[in-house]
Design a protein around this motif. Sequence first.
Motif, PDB file in Angstrom:
ATOM      1  N   LEU A 173      25.747  -6.172 -20.163  1.00  0.00           N
ATOM      2  CA  LEU A 173      25.651  -5.354 -18.958  1.00  0.00           C
ATOM      3  C   LEU A 173      25.063  -3.970 -19.197  1.00  0.00           C
ATOM      4  O   LEU A 173      24.897  -3.208 -18.237  1.00  0.00           O
ATOM      5  CB  LEU A 173      27.040  -5.193 -18.325  1.00  0.00           C
ATOM      6  CG  LEU A 173      27.736  -6.460 -17.851  1.00  0.00           C
ATOM      7  CD1 LEU A 173      29.125  -6.123 -17.328  1.00  0.00           C
ATOM      8  CD2 LEU A 173      26.932  -7.152 -16.777  1.00  0.00           C
ATOM      9  N   ALA A 174      24.768  -3.623 -20.427  1.00  0.00           N
ATOM     10  CA  ALA A 174      24.381  -2.251 -20.764  1.00  0.00           C
ATOM     11  C   ALA A 174      23.188  -1.765 -19.944  1.00  0.00           C
ATOM     12  O   ALA A 174      23.193  -0.658 -19.399  1.00  0.00           O
ATOM     13  CB  ALA A 174      24.082  -2.143 -22.257  1.00  0.00           C
ATOM     14  N   GLU A 175      22.147  -2.584 -19.832  1.00  0.00           N
ATOM     15  CA  GLU A 175      20.949  -2.147 -19.115  1.00  0.00           C
ATOM     16  C   GLU A 175      21.216  -2.002 -17.621  1.00  0.00           C
ATOM     17  O   GLU A 175      20.755  -1.052 -16.981  1.00  0.00           O
ATOM     18  CB  GLU A 175      19.809  -3.143 -19.344  1.00  0.00           C
ATOM     19  CG  GLU A 175      18.487  -2.687 -18.741  1.00  0.00           C
ATOM     20  CD  GLU A 175      17.341  -3.614 -19.086  1.00  0.00           C
ATOM     21  OE1 GLU A 175      16.207  -3.322 -18.664  1.00  0.00           O
ATOM     22  OE2 GLU A 175      17.582  -4.628 -19.763  1.00  0.00           O
ATOM     23  N   LEU A 176      21.990  -2.951 -17.060  1.00  0.00           N
ATOM     24  CA  LEU A 176      22.311  -2.854 -15.634  1.00  0.00           C
ATOM     25  C   LEU A 176      23.127  -1.610 -15.344  1.00  0.00           C
ATOM     26  O   LEU A 176      22.920  -0.932 -14.327  1.00  0.00           O
ATOM     27  CB  LEU A 176      23.085  -4.094 -15.184  1.00  0.00           C
ATOM     28  CG  LEU A 176      22.263  -5.339 -14.853  1.00  0.00           C
ATOM     29  CD1 LEU A 176      23.179  -6.495 -14.525  1.00  0.00           C
ATOM     30  CD2 LEU A 176      21.306  -5.065 -13.713  1.00  0.00           C
ATOM     31  N   ARG A 177      24.067  -1.284 -16.233  1.00  0.00           N
ATOM     32  CA  ARG A 177      24.893  -0.101 -16.009  1.00  0.00           C
ATOM     33  C   ARG A 177      24.039   1.163 -15.990  1.00  0.00           C
ATOM     34  O   ARG A 177      24.253   2.070 -15.183  1.00  0.00           O
ATOM     35  CB  ARG A 177      25.973   0.014 -17.083  1.00  0.00           C
ATOM     36  CG  ARG A 177      26.997   1.108 -16.786  1.00  0.00           C
ATOM     37  CD  ARG A 177      27.934   1.332 -17.954  1.00  0.00           C
ATOM     38  NE  ARG A 177      29.011   2.223 -17.591  1.00  0.00           N
ATOM     39  CZ  ARG A 177      28.899   3.548 -17.452  1.00  0.00           C
ATOM     40  NH1 ARG A 177      27.716   4.129 -17.624  1.00  0.00           N
ATOM     41  NH2 ARG A 177      29.937   4.292 -17.114  1.00  0.00           N
ATOM     42  N   SER A 178      23.071   1.226 -16.887  1.00  0.00           N
ATOM     43  CA  SER A 178      22.227   2.423 -16.951  1.00  0.00           C
ATOM     44  C   SER A 178      21.345   2.562 -15.713  1.00  0.00           C
ATOM     45  O   SER A 178      20.947   3.671 -15.350  1.00  0.00           O
ATOM     46  CB  SER A 178      21.352   2.379 -18.201  1.00  0.00           C
ATOM     47  OG  SER A 178      20.430   1.300 -18.148  1.00  0.00           O
ATOM     48  N   ASP A 179      21.040   1.448 -15.047  1.00  0.00           N
ATOM     49  CA  ASP A 179      20.193   1.486 -13.861  1.00  0.00           C
ATOM     50  C   ASP A 179      20.983   1.518 -12.555  1.00  0.00           C
ATOM     51  O   ASP A 179      20.384   1.545 -11.473  1.00  0.00           O
ATOM     52  CB  ASP A 179      19.266   0.261 -13.834  1.00  0.00           C
ATOM     53  CG  ASP A 179      18.182   0.327 -14.902  1.00  0.00           C
ATOM     54  OD1 ASP A 179      17.939   1.434 -15.412  1.00  0.00           O
ATOM     55  OD2 ASP A 179      17.597  -0.723 -15.234  1.00  0.00           O
ATOM     56  N   ALA A 180      22.313   1.500 -12.632  1.00  0.00           N
ATOM     57  CA  ALA A 180      23.136   1.416 -11.419  1.00  0.00           C
ATOM     58  C   ALA A 180      22.966   2.663 -10.554  1.00  0.00           C
ATOM     59  O   ALA A 180      22.837   3.780 -11.063  1.00  0.00           O
ATOM     60  CB  ALA A 180      24.600   1.234 -11.785  1.00  0.00           C
ATOM     61  N   ASP A 181      22.965   2.456  -9.242  1.00  0.00           N
ATOM     62  CA  ASP A 181      22.917   3.577  -8.304  1.00  0.00           C
ATOM     63  C   ASP A 181      24.269   4.271  -8.217  1.00  0.00           C
ATOM     64  O   ASP A 181      24.349   5.472  -7.971  1.00  0.00           O
ATOM     65  CB  ASP A 181      22.515   3.079  -6.918  1.00  0.00           C
ATOM     66  CG  ASP A 181      21.117   2.471  -6.905  1.00  0.00           C
ATOM     67  OD1 ASP A 181      20.161   3.225  -7.087  1.00  0.00           O
ATOM     68  OD2 ASP A 181      21.014   1.253  -6.733  1.00  0.00           O
ATOM     69  N   LEU A 182      25.339   3.495  -8.370  1.00  0.00           N
ATOM     70  CA  LEU A 182      26.688   4.042  -8.287  1.00  0.00           C
ATOM     71  C   LEU A 182      27.563   3.364  -9.325  1.00  0.00           C
ATOM     72  O   LEU A 182      27.654   2.131  -9.361  1.00  0.00           O
ATOM     73  CB  LEU A 182      27.271   3.818  -6.891  1.00  0.00           C
ATOM     74  CG  LEU A 182      28.732   4.226  -6.680  1.00  0.00           C
ATOM     75  CD1 LEU A 182      28.909   5.727  -6.920  1.00  0.00           C
ATOM     76  CD2 LEU A 182      29.206   3.858  -5.279  1.00  0.00           C
ATOM     77  N   VAL A 183      28.181   4.163 -10.187  1.00  0.00           N
ATOM     78  CA  VAL A 183      29.141   3.668 -11.171  1.00  0.00           C
ATOM     79  C   VAL A 183      30.515   4.207 -10.799  1.00  0.00           C
ATOM     80  O   VAL A 183      30.675   5.416 -10.604  1.00  0.00           O
ATOM     81  CB  VAL A 183      28.775   4.109 -12.607  1.00  0.00           C
ATOM     82  CG1 VAL A 183      29.834   3.611 -13.602  1.00  0.00           C
ATOM     83  CG2 VAL A 183      27.409   3.581 -13.003  1.00  0.00           C
ATOM     84  N   ILE A 184      31.493   3.326 -10.664  1.00  0.00           N
ATOM     85  CA  ILE A 184      32.859   3.746 -10.350  1.00  0.00           C
ATOM     86  C   ILE A 184      33.754   3.354 -11.518  1.00  0.00           C
ATOM     87  O   ILE A 184      33.839   2.174 -11.879  1.00  0.00           O
ATOM     88  CB  ILE A 184      33.372   3.095  -9.053  1.00  0.00           C
ATOM     89  CG1 ILE A 184      32.533   3.549  -7.863  1.00  0.00           C
ATOM     90  CG2 ILE A 184      34.841   3.457  -8.816  1.00  0.00           C
ATOM     91  CD1 ILE A 184      32.975   2.966  -6.530  1.00  0.00           C
ATOM     92  N   ASP A 185      34.396   4.349 -12.093  1.00  0.00           N
ATOM     93  CA  ASP A 185      35.361   4.115 -13.161  1.00  0.00           C
ATOM     94  C   ASP A 185      36.720   3.866 -12.519  1.00  0.00           C
ATOM     95  O   ASP A 185      37.291   4.753 -11.891  1.00  0.00           O
ATOM     96  CB  ASP A 185      35.416   5.333 -14.088  1.00  0.00           C
ATOM     97  CG  ASP A 185      36.474   5.207 -15.161  1.00  0.00           C
ATOM     98  OD1 ASP A 185      36.962   4.080 -15.392  1.00  0.00           O
ATOM     99  OD2 ASP A 185      36.819   6.228 -15.779  1.00  0.00           O
ATOM    100  N   THR A 186      37.240   2.655 -12.667  1.00  0.00           N
ATOM    101  CA  THR A 186      38.509   2.287 -12.033  1.00  0.00           C
ATOM    102  C   THR A 186      39.694   2.395 -12.981  1.00  0.00           C
ATOM    103  O   THR A 186      40.784   1.928 -12.640  1.00  0.00           O
ATOM    104  CB  THR A 186      38.432   0.849 -11.480  1.00  0.00           C
ATOM    105  OG1 THR A 186      38.361  -0.087 -12.577  1.00  0.00           O
ATOM    106  CG2 THR A 186      37.218   0.673 -10.593  1.00  0.00           C
ATOM    107  N   SER A 187      39.512   3.002 -14.146  1.00  0.00           N
ATOM    108  CA  SER A 187      40.585   3.067 -15.146  1.00  0.00           C
ATOM    109  C   SER A 187      41.854   3.673 -14.567  1.00  0.00           C
ATOM    110  O   SER A 187      42.963   3.196 -14.851  1.00  0.00           O
ATOM    111  CB  SER A 187      40.130   3.883 -16.365  1.00  0.00           C
ATOM    112  OG  SER A 187      38.999   3.319 -16.960  1.00  0.00           O
TER     113      SER A 187
END
Length: 338
Positions: A179-193
């Motif tokens: 998933l590394a490449e998709l994460r870097s290109d994401a418009d929105l990243v939500i950390d749910t920790s």
Amino acid sequence: MRAGHRPTHRTGDKGRGRPAQPQDCLREHRHRRDRRGLAVPTEEARLEGQLDGLAGELVVVTGMTGAGRSTAAKELEDLGFYVIDNLPPGLLRQVVGLVDESRGTEQPIAVVVDVRSGSFFESLHANLAQGATGRHTTLLFLDANDDVLVRRQEAARRPHPLQGTGRLLDGLVRERAVLAELRSDADLVIDTSNLNVHQLTSRIRESFGDPDATRLQINVISFGFKYGIPIDADYVADMRFLPNPYWQPKLRPKSGLDPDVADYVKSQPGAVQFLAAYLPVLEGVALGYLAEGKRFMTVAIGCTGGKHRSVSMAQEISRRLADVGYDVATIHRDLGRE
């Protein structure tokens, strides 16, 4: 995939036991009852009202196993999106076309994609890059710390899809690599920790429930460095250069939400200068994000414990950004954690 929606085979008077077709992956968005068991408006009423302003929207939901994809999908469905779970990415454009034909191009769509899609998953990036769906597309990536993901998977008593014969953590390591490449290109990243189910649904609602889809959503998060930097932050500012109210006996039990603590923090040498210099930077970045078609920006404001300085300054930054017309959500991640 949620129970009751597995698209491997369908039964009925026609096509009993036939292999699933692309249209079989489409999950009807009709609610007879809401989560409390109460009746909800008809689909026609929802399309005439709630869907206004969401025309043409396509949200691709992906991320780590256990990070909250199912919760995000349920909330998007409640917001009026036509949700398709566990869609092979190679069928993305074909399925969007089917929805356009059957329900119209105004119907917003959300598709959930994860590593269960196997080799199909590798084509997702290519499909998104081609932009052939003709819709405004947002790539939403849900993430969490490994220890949190392990606890959630163990609580669910389910193996990781990439675990194989190894440990659960081995599966997470493999998944992060995929998933590394998709994460870097994401418009929105939500950390749910550090988010519970209700907090995550609120974040989804704030991000995708606004009918004005052209505005930039800015999330300002206060945090404590001793608990770690938010992994979904686009910009991080450190407030530890300001005197700590913790060492003032009258202020120690209070938080940055209290007026006397906020006044103390903002009156310290350097605070006024920092705000005067930092706000133009954020405004310039926000204009750049809009020019590039990005709709989300996350600004993290940190201090030692996330109780006094970061909270006060996050509140002030949010207020000033709102005053110049931005949609701002303020989140105090670690407030009360002590």
